[in-house]
Design a protein around this motif. Sequence first.
Motif, mmCIF file in Angstrom:
data_model
loop_
_atom_site.group_PDB
_atom_site.id
_atom_site.type_symbol
_atom_site.label_atom_id
_atom_site.label_comp_id
_atom_site.label_asym_id
_atom_site.label_seq_id
_atom_site.Cartn_x
_atom_site.Cartn_y
_atom_site.Cartn_z
ATOM 1 N N THR A 150 44.110 43.065 62.392
ATOM 2 C CA THR A 150 45.224 43.938 62.045
ATOM 3 C C THR A 150 44.869 45.402 62.353
ATOM 4 O O THR A 150 45.338 46.321 61.697
ATOM 5 N N GLY B 48 48.970 53.059 58.532
ATOM 6 C CA GLY B 48 47.867 52.114 58.343
ATOM 7 C C GLY B 48 48.051 50.841 59.164
ATOM 8 O O GLY B 48 47.114 50.076 59.370
ATOM 9 N N GLY B 49 49.272 50.606 59.578
ATOM 10 C CA GLY B 49 49.557 49.451 60.435
ATOM 11 C C GLY B 49 49.637 48.116 59.711
ATOM 12 O O GLY B 49 49.803 47.079 60.351
ATOM 13 N N HIS B 50 49.566 48.116 58.375
ATOM 14 C CA HIS B 50 49.481 46.820 57.701
ATOM 15 C C HIS B 50 50.826 46.228 57.290
ATOM 16 O O HIS B 50 50.894 45.170 56.679
ATOM 17 N N ARG C 103 32.108 42.204 54.081
ATOM 18 C CA ARG C 103 32.843 42.824 52.976
ATOM 19 C C ARG C 103 31.885 43.162 51.821
ATOM 20 O O ARG C 103 31.940 44.252 51.253
ATOM 21 N N HIS D 209 43.114 53.097 48.996
ATOM 22 C CA HIS D 209 41.725 53.196 48.549
ATOM 23 C C HIS D 209 41.442 54.611 48.029
ATOM 24 O O HIS D 209 40.758 54.772 47.017
ATOM 25 N N MET E 90 34.771 51.509 56.103
ATOM 26 C CA MET E 90 35.829 50.754 55.427
ATOM 27 C C MET E 90 35.728 49.292 55.856
ATOM 28 O O MET E 90 35.475 49.007 57.021
ATOM 29 N N SER E 91 35.963 48.378 54.909
ATOM 30 C CA SER E 91 36.108 46.971 55.297
ATOM 31 C C SER E 91 37.521 46.789 55.812
ATOM 32 O O SER E 91 38.478 47.068 55.089
ATOM 33 N N VAL E 92 37.663 46.319 57.049
ATOM 34 C CA VAL E 92 39.013 46.116 57.576
ATOM 35 C C VAL E 92 39.134 44.746 58.227
ATOM 36 O O VAL E 92 38.142 44.151 58.645
ATOM 37 N N LYS E 93 40.370 44.272 58.279
ATOM 38 C CA LYS E 93 40.645 42.999 58.945
ATOM 39 C C LYS E 93 40.905 43.311 60.419
ATOM 40 O O LYS E 93 41.923 43.934 60.757
ATOM 41 N N ALA F 299 38.359 39.879 46.903
ATOM 42 C CA ALA F 299 39.649 39.196 46.757
ATOM 43 C C ALA F 299 40.399 39.072 48.083
ATOM 44 O O ALA F 299 41.309 38.261 48.211
ATOM 45 N N GLY F 300 40.005 39.851 49.078
ATOM 46 C CA GLY F 300 40.666 39.752 50.378
ATOM 47 C C GLY F 300 39.985 38.774 51.317
ATOM 48 O O GLY F 300 40.324 38.728 52.506
ATOM 49 N N THR G 210 46.371 37.112 44.671
ATOM 50 C CA THR G 210 45.983 38.361 45.327
ATOM 51 C C THR G 210 46.665 38.462 46.680
ATOM 52 O O THR G 210 46.744 37.487 47.413
ATOM 53 N N GLY G 211 47.152 39.651 47.002
ATOM 54 C CA GLY G 211 47.753 39.850 48.320
ATOM 55 C C GLY G 211 49.204 39.424 48.383
ATOM 56 O O GLY G 211 49.831 39.520 49.427
ATOM 57 N N GLY H 124 36.374 42.647 44.338
ATOM 58 C CA GLY H 124 35.968 43.250 45.604
ATOM 59 C C GLY H 124 36.069 42.317 46.788
ATOM 60 O O GLY H 124 36.217 42.761 47.921
ATOM 61 N N SER I 297 46.456 38.584 58.691
ATOM 62 C CA SER I 297 45.980 39.597 57.737
ATOM 63 C C SER I 297 45.721 39.066 56.336
ATOM 64 O O SER I 297 45.674 39.838 55.387
ATOM 65 N N TYR J 83 42.129 49.796 52.258
ATOM 66 C CA TYR J 83 41.402 50.810 53.038
ATOM 67 C C TYR J 83 42.295 51.388 54.133
ATOM 68 O O TYR J 83 42.089 52.512 54.582
ATOM 69 N N LYS J 84 43.237 50.606 54.633
ATOM 70 C CA LYS J 84 44.060 51.043 55.765
ATOM 71 C C LYS J 84 45.464 51.472 55.337
ATOM 72 O O LYS J 84 46.015 52.417 55.877
ATOM 73 N N PRO K 178 51.619 43.481 61.593
ATOM 74 C CA PRO K 178 52.042 42.084 61.367
ATOM 75 C C PRO K 178 53.452 41.813 61.907
ATOM 76 O O PRO K 178 53.701 40.750 62.487
ATOM 77 N N ASP L 96 44.957 43.662 48.923
ATOM 78 C CA ASP L 96 43.556 43.354 48.660
ATOM 79 C C ASP L 96 42.699 44.513 49.175
ATOM 80 O O ASP L 96 43.225 45.427 49.802
ATOM 81 N N PRO L 97 41.387 44.493 48.910
ATOM 82 C CA PRO L 97 40.566 45.661 49.277
ATOM 83 C C PRO L 97 40.713 46.062 50.749
ATOM 84 O O PRO L 97 40.858 47.256 51.039
ATOM 85 N N GLN L 98 40.650 45.116 51.672
ATOM 86 C CA GLN L 98 40.712 45.470 53.091
ATOM 87 C C GLN L 98 42.027 46.176 53.430
ATOM 88 O O GLN L 98 42.035 47.172 54.143
ATOM 89 N N VAL L 99 43.130 45.628 52.929
ATOM 90 C CA VAL L 99 44.435 46.229 53.213
ATOM 91 C C VAL L 99 44.504 47.628 52.599
ATOM 92 O O VAL L 99 45.052 48.559 53.193
#
Lengths: 160, 288
Positions: free
Chosen positions: A64, B33-35, A112, B79, A58-61, A133-134, B190-191, A131, A46, B108-109, B39, B103-106
């Motif tokens: 995860t 969100g599962g984050h 992203r 988000h 949504m941008s997601v990994k 940063a992930g 970050t993160g 934006g 992640s 969102y969830k 993991p 970070d942005p992706q995390v």
Amino acid sequence: MAKTQKVSFKLNGKPVEATVEARELLIYTLREKLAHTGPHIGCETSHCGACTVDLDGMSVKSCTVLTVQCEGAELTTIEGMEQGGALHALQQAFHEEHGLQCGYCTPGMITRAYRLLKENPNPSEQDIRKGIAGNLCRCTGYQNIVKAVQSAAKKLAAAR
Amino acid sequence: MIPAAFDYHAPRSVADAIKLLGQLGPEAKLLAGGHSLLPMMKLRFAQPAHLVDLGRIAELRGISQVGNEIRIGAMTTEHELLSSKLLAEKAPLLVEGAGWIADPQVRYKGTIGGDISHGDPANDHPALMIALDASFVLTGPKGERVVKADGYFLGLYSTQLAADEILTQIRIPVPAAGSGWSYQKLKRKTGDFATAATAVMLQMKGKSVAKAAIGLTNAGPTVLKAREAEAYLAGKEINDASLNEAARLAMKICNPTPDQRGDADYKRAMCGEMTRRALQAAHARAKA
Ligand SMILES: Cc1cc2nc3c(=O)[nH]c(=O)nc-3n(C[C@H](O)[C@H](O)[C@H](O)COP(=O)(O)OP(=O)(O)OC[C@H]3O[C@@H](n4cnc5c(N)ncnc54)[C@H](O)[C@@H]3O)c2cc1C
Ligand code: FES
Ligand code: FES
């Protein structure tokens, strides 16, 4: 035999179905069952963003997210960026601005940036750096990635 | 990295989710969100036999104001906190804090309810909740109970939530007009989770502090409320001497776990520094 279930969602506009165990992570379904190998596995923890896909806006990994969480969802991957043989403005800009070297991070980076520009069509350099940063890139030093996103933003604005 | 096998359940209402928890017993875990959870499951630190996904329960999302209270559904994402006009206006501390998470992706969830429920002292929301004097709505088979954030966090991965309950809503009293706020977080990149971080809400009366609320992230086995520092500041002016004393009192209650971010002394010192900076920044924003 492990318990499986059917999951249906839209992938790059097309309805698809996959039979998965509940524990299957989305990245594996995409890469191994649905032959979408654009999203990469960088870290599997992640952190790196190489596996980024767009899930219901949504941008997601995708390392995860469970595939079973995606029932009924709309997914976009790097494979869905190009339209009718023409590269997406972001893909073209990454090419022109040298936004990639080895290319490993690129599908995640572009996917992203795609969502970033939908939410913020005219981002400042700071907005772009925050934006993305992930998403980690071990090659470019990010400078040309930022330039590519800026260039794509301008082209997309001009086309509107 | 593949989690151990489990059965997946996706209820559509809080009532159904609670029924499921009752039927499945202690082998079941809620999935938000599962984050944090996924993991841990990938590393096999957690191996629940059942996951009850809260993601399809619409009633658990959303931000609204009811009377003098802000109500946030537990499944509201970071988000969504970041893009909320209501929060930006009424509880900007929460927006500032959410921006420091992952970070942005995390974002969102990841959900506010998941961040609070995980019970990790490194999570950022618990300190924000302490500073904002939040309460949590816990819903179980016997109905709802409302508990204060202060006292909710019992220890590492341990809160007042019972096994058959769900955190459904976060309630925040609208901060007094003119309150200052700040979340100061030291992290390596970050993160990263906080090396140390401090959340502050500050009310001034003329030149003196009317009320200070201070929450400390990652400074012990659970979030800490810096009670002595809060009490000391009441009636004081904000200047170097009072900032130093408040920081000293905050550091006094720290018991951080040494890790790759630093040893205990370093982290304690950074907690003092974050406290000083958060008080300064909140003071600069406060209107008497
Ligand atoms: C790369 C990365 C960086 C991160 N950085 C930060 C950071 O800087 N700061 C930070 O605070 N967090 C950070 N996190 C954690 C992230 O914010 C998580 O999303 C959050 O801790 C958990 O929220 P979730 O919705 O994902 O919950 P989940 O992972 O789904 O659940 C976490 C736990 O809470 C329980 N739970 C969830 N919702 C409820 C509920 N409504 N009622 C009762 N129990 C519930 C679950 O059963 C589980 O035990 C990071 C995560 C990653 C992957
Ligand atoms: S592979 Fe998913 S974040 Fe790195
Ligand atoms: S181009 Fe090599 S990791 Fe980004």
